[in-house]
Design a protein around this motif. Structure first.
Motif, PDB file in Angstrom:
ATOM      1  N   GLN A   1       6.807   9.427  -3.889  1.00 42.16           N
ATOM      2  CA  GLN A   1       5.501   9.610  -3.270  1.00 42.16           C
ATOM      3  C   GLN A   1       4.442   9.732  -4.373  1.00 42.16           C
ATOM      4  O   GLN A   1       4.635  10.507  -5.307  1.00 42.16           O
ATOM      5  N   PRO A   2       3.326   9.013  -4.265  1.00 42.45           N
ATOM      6  CA  PRO A   2       3.049   7.986  -3.262  1.00 42.45           C
ATOM      7  C   PRO A   2       3.871   6.735  -3.550  1.00 42.45           C
ATOM      8  O   PRO A   2       4.381   6.554  -4.663  1.00 42.45           O
ATOM      9  N   PRO A   3       3.997   5.849  -2.547  1.00 43.29           N
ATOM     10  CA  PRO A   3       4.788   4.636  -2.748  1.00 43.29           C
ATOM     11  C   PRO A   3       4.229   3.800  -3.892  1.00 43.29           C
ATOM     12  O   PRO A   3       3.015   3.694  -4.054  1.00 43.29           O
ATOM     13  N   PRO A   4       5.084   3.188  -4.688  1.00 42.71           N
ATOM     14  CA  PRO A   4       4.617   2.418  -5.834  1.00 42.71           C
ATOM     15  C   PRO A   4       4.129   1.026  -5.449  1.00 42.71           C
ATOM     16  O   PRO A   4       4.390   0.531  -4.350  1.00 42.71           O
ATOM     17  N   ALA A   5       3.399   0.394  -6.366  1.00 42.34           N
ATOM     18  CA  ALA A   5       3.020  -1.001  -6.200  1.00 42.34           C
ATOM     19  C   ALA A   5       4.263  -1.872  -6.402  1.00 42.34           C
ATOM     20  O   ALA A   5       5.309  -1.393  -6.846  1.00 42.34           O
ATOM     21  N   SER A   6       4.135  -3.151  -6.102  1.00 42.33           N
ATOM     22  CA  SER A   6       5.284  -4.047  -6.128  1.00 42.33           C
ATOM     23  C   SER A   6       5.979  -4.063  -7.484  1.00 42.33           C
ATOM     24  O   SER A   6       7.194  -3.891  -7.588  1.00 42.33           O
TER      25      SER A   6
ATOM     26  N   VAL B   1      14.055   6.476  -1.636  1.00 39.40           N
ATOM     27  CA  VAL B   1      13.333   6.461  -0.366  1.00 39.40           C
ATOM     28  C   VAL B   1      11.838   6.465  -0.649  1.00 39.40           C
ATOM     29  O   VAL B   1      11.351   7.250  -1.462  1.00 39.40           O
ATOM     30  N   CYS B   2      11.104   5.573   0.012  1.00 44.25           N
ATOM     31  CA  CYS B   2       9.646   5.564  -0.033  1.00 44.25           C
ATOM     32  C   CYS B   2       9.148   5.696   1.401  1.00 44.25           C
ATOM     33  O   CYS B   2       9.561   4.927   2.269  1.00 44.25           O
ATOM     34  N   ARG B   3       8.271   6.644   1.648  1.00 40.63           N
ATOM     35  CA  ARG B   3       7.772   6.855   3.002  1.00 40.63           C
ATOM     36  C   ARG B   3       6.276   6.545   3.073  1.00 40.63           C
ATOM     37  O   ARG B   3       5.529   6.755   2.132  1.00 40.63           O
ATOM     38  N   GLY B   4       5.856   6.054   4.225  1.00 39.51           N
ATOM     39  CA  GLY B   4       4.444   5.779   4.446  1.00 39.51           C
ATOM     40  C   GLY B   4       3.898   4.672   3.572  1.00 39.51           C
ATOM     41  O   GLY B   4       2.757   4.758   3.093  1.00 39.51           O
ATOM     42  N   VAL B   5       4.680   3.604   3.374  1.00 39.72           N
ATOM     43  CA  VAL B   5       4.237   2.498   2.531  1.00 39.72           C
ATOM     44  C   VAL B   5       3.199   1.673   3.293  1.00 39.72           C
ATOM     45  O   VAL B   5       3.475   1.175   4.400  1.00 39.72           O
TER      46      VAL B   5
END
Length: 595
Positions: free
Chosen positions: A340-345, A360-364
């Motif tokens: 968190q926060p989700p990373p860029a590509s 785990v990435c949430r809220g992408v």
């Protein structure tokens, strides 16, 4: 301007009057704060009507209406080159047939998700022209395939396809049974227990969530323990306004109907949403199915896959229901790393190459929806940088790194954000969660959505609008003291705790909000009704009284949809009438002459 109840009529009087309606189970008046101030909103719980195809509220027989549409649409679907199986598939944004590459991708991805279940005994409800059946029988050792549809023309086509398939591969031993049945009767039409039930791109034609859930309940009853129900190509209710906004923006950015004043982008969006007669489902509500339907033990919810940007890849999703499946795997030996926060590509790739354990990435943020969300929020796409990740790129990155991504929409995020789970590098653990993964099974319970999914809108917007108008007329007759028009929202349940009232959906402008204009501008005239039906189907939203329907973008499916809309208004009209009359004025005169 805020709609309020006049002081001389109490909230209790209005609630009592509403519950006196034959189709109302409960009602409550609540004060809600919205963007334009404080509003008094009437929340109404309708009596469920899962055992009937009628949406009620004067909207007509929904299933019969769609049956007529598809009988007409499938008339030209038996060309020997196979292109006819795509009959009726129209791009929502251009009004043209969906390009062959996009349709092929849609079909292959649908079949791939079914094949992952290793099906042997399959029931397909709403098999249409056999798009799924043809590909599935070619790619899996199926023993018995039962294809059903409520359209007689579809059944003829399916019989033809089945004969061709069994003739091509006579020694496979596969049995294909084709039956005419609506979705409620399809599970019992053949005495069989299945390991896989497929309901693909069909639920949008159901009249209500009550009907949908009864179909699921009956399907689950004929699934063997450990089997699955794949619900494919579902419309995401949480993105309905974004879809309507994007459709309005692309169809007619700054134009109204010919002969009428130009409409604003907001008015166009409201009109698109209010005219929507198809059912959408909140992914979080769907993910909570195990709490409502016996034998459904788990649910996985994931966006559609694909690289072609169309309604299906942007706004639709698949749900996989597990029937009496064993408990999901225990927590992994290696705890997952929550990012968190989700990373860029590019950062995500580096993270996965650096971190061998589960991730785990949430809220992408969903990059696919950048333009649609901008249209919904009144923001030009160029004014806000595009952020987040494209789900398809995430899937492909996981495949490249041999860490298959499990992407979930189970949280029902209003902006289409998703959660993603990557297994540990080199993991060989196999389980039966093939769509969004075991992570998704917990999502609905851990994101605070329980109160919201308990009270969702059970009907398509057009039915909701019709119901609201009917209930306002009921109040006018029932109450001795006049009341100002109320905002009326239909929901599946009222919250048990007052604190949960904030989870109730707010009234949508043009759908649940009271309209003081009603149809005054149109005057309820017959030509106006025909022009409105034409305009809803034509890409440019522009058709004058004397314009040839088929010369300004009309086609067979659009004509069938116009007929459906006009029949809902109580008018006697057929697709043949549109072909013969050609223009809105001639059709209105023809209808009037037959009345």
């Amino acid at each position: 301007m805020t709609d309020t109840v006049v002081a001389t009529t109490s909230a209790q009087d209005i609630e009592t009057a509403l519950t006196a309606h034959a189709r109302v189970r409960e009602a409550a008046l609540l004060t809600r704060r919205t963007d334009d101030g404080t509003r008094t909103v009437a929340y109404v719980v309708p009596e469920p009507a899962a055992d009937t195809g009628r949406a009620g509220w004067g909207a007509g027989d929904v299933l019969e209406s769609w049956q007529n549409v598809f009988d007409d649409t499938y008339e030209g679907a038996d060309e020997p080159d196979g292109d006819g199986e795509n009959s009726g598939w129209v791009d929502s944004f251009t009004g043209e047939a969906i390009p062959a590459q996009g349709m092929a991708e849609w079909a292959e991805e649908s079949v791939r998700r079914v094949l992952a279940l290793q099906p042997r005994r399959v029931l397909e409800i709403g098999a249409g022209t056999g798009i799924i059946m043809r590909r599935l029988l070619a790619g899996a050792p199926v023993e018995h395939y039962v294809a059903t549809d409520f359209s007689a023309r579809s059944v003829d086509l399916l019989d033809q396809r089945a004969a061709e398939l069994t003739a091509d591969v006579p020694d496979t031993g596969v049995r294909v049974t084709v039956c005419q049945a609506d979705a409620l009767r399809a599970p019992q039409v053949v005495d069989e227990m299945y390991d896989t039930v497929v309901i693909n791109s069909v639920a949008q034609y159901f009249p209500s969530l009550y009907y949908f859930e009864e179909v699921v309940r009956r399907a689950a009853a004929v699934v063997r323990p450990g089997g699955h129900i794949l619900l494919g190509d579902l419309r995401n209710a949480r993105l309905a306004e974004a879809f309507a906004a994007l459709k309005a923006a692309r169809s007619a950015p700054a134009a109204g109907v010919v002969g009428q004043a130009a409409v604003t982008a907001e008015e166009a969006r409201q009109a698109e949403l209010a005219a929507d007669g198809e059912l959408s489902l909140d992914p979080a509500w769907l993910a909570a199915t195990p709490t409502r339907v016996e034998r459904v033990s788990h649910a996985e919810v994931a966006p559609r896959r694909g690289i072609h940007a169309n309604e299906m890849t942007l706004f639709r999703y698949d749900a996989l229901l597990h029937v009496d499946c064993p408990p999901q795997p225990a927590d992994p030996v290696q705890p997952a790393t929550l990012v968190q926060p989700p990373p860029a590509s590019e950062d995500l790739r580096a993270l996965l190459e650096r971190e061998p354990g589960p991730v785990v990435c949430r809220g992408v943020a969903n990059r696919r929806l950048h333009e649609a969300l901008g249209a919904r929020d009144g923001v030009s796409p160029g004014d806000v940088p595009s952020t987040g990740l494209d789900p398809e790129q995430v899937w492909r990155l996981g495949e490249e790194l041999t860490r298959p991504a499990r992407i979930s929409w189970a949280s029902g995020d209003p902006d289409g954000a998703f959660d993603v789970f990557f297994p540990a590098a080199g993991s060989t653990d196999a389980d039966h969660f093939t769509l969004a993964g075991a992570e998704a099974a917990h999502t609905a319970a851990t994101t605070g959505t329980a109160a919201r999914v308990a009270s969702v809108v059970p009907y398509p917007p057009r039915t909701v609008k019709t119901a609201g108008d009917g209930l306002r007329e009921h109040l006018a007759r029932r109450l001795s003291t006049p009341v100002e028009p109320l905002d009326l929202v239909l929901v599946t349940a009222l919250p048990e705790a007052p604190a949960d009232a904030s989870a109730l959906p707010l009234p949508r402008p043009g759908v649940e909000t009271a309209s003081r204009k009603a149809d005054a501008a149109r005057g309820g005239d017959l030509l106006g009704l025909v022009l409105e039906a034409f305009a809803q189907q034509l890409t440019a939203g522009a058709c004058g009284p004397d314009d040839k329907f088929f010369a300004v973008g009309g086609g067979s499916l659009k004509a069938a949809m116009c007929v459906r809309r006009l029949r809902e208004q109580g008018l006697k009209v057929t697709v043949r009438d549109i072909y013969q009359c050609g223009t809105a004025r001639a059709l209105a005169d023809h209808i009037a002459a037959k009345a």
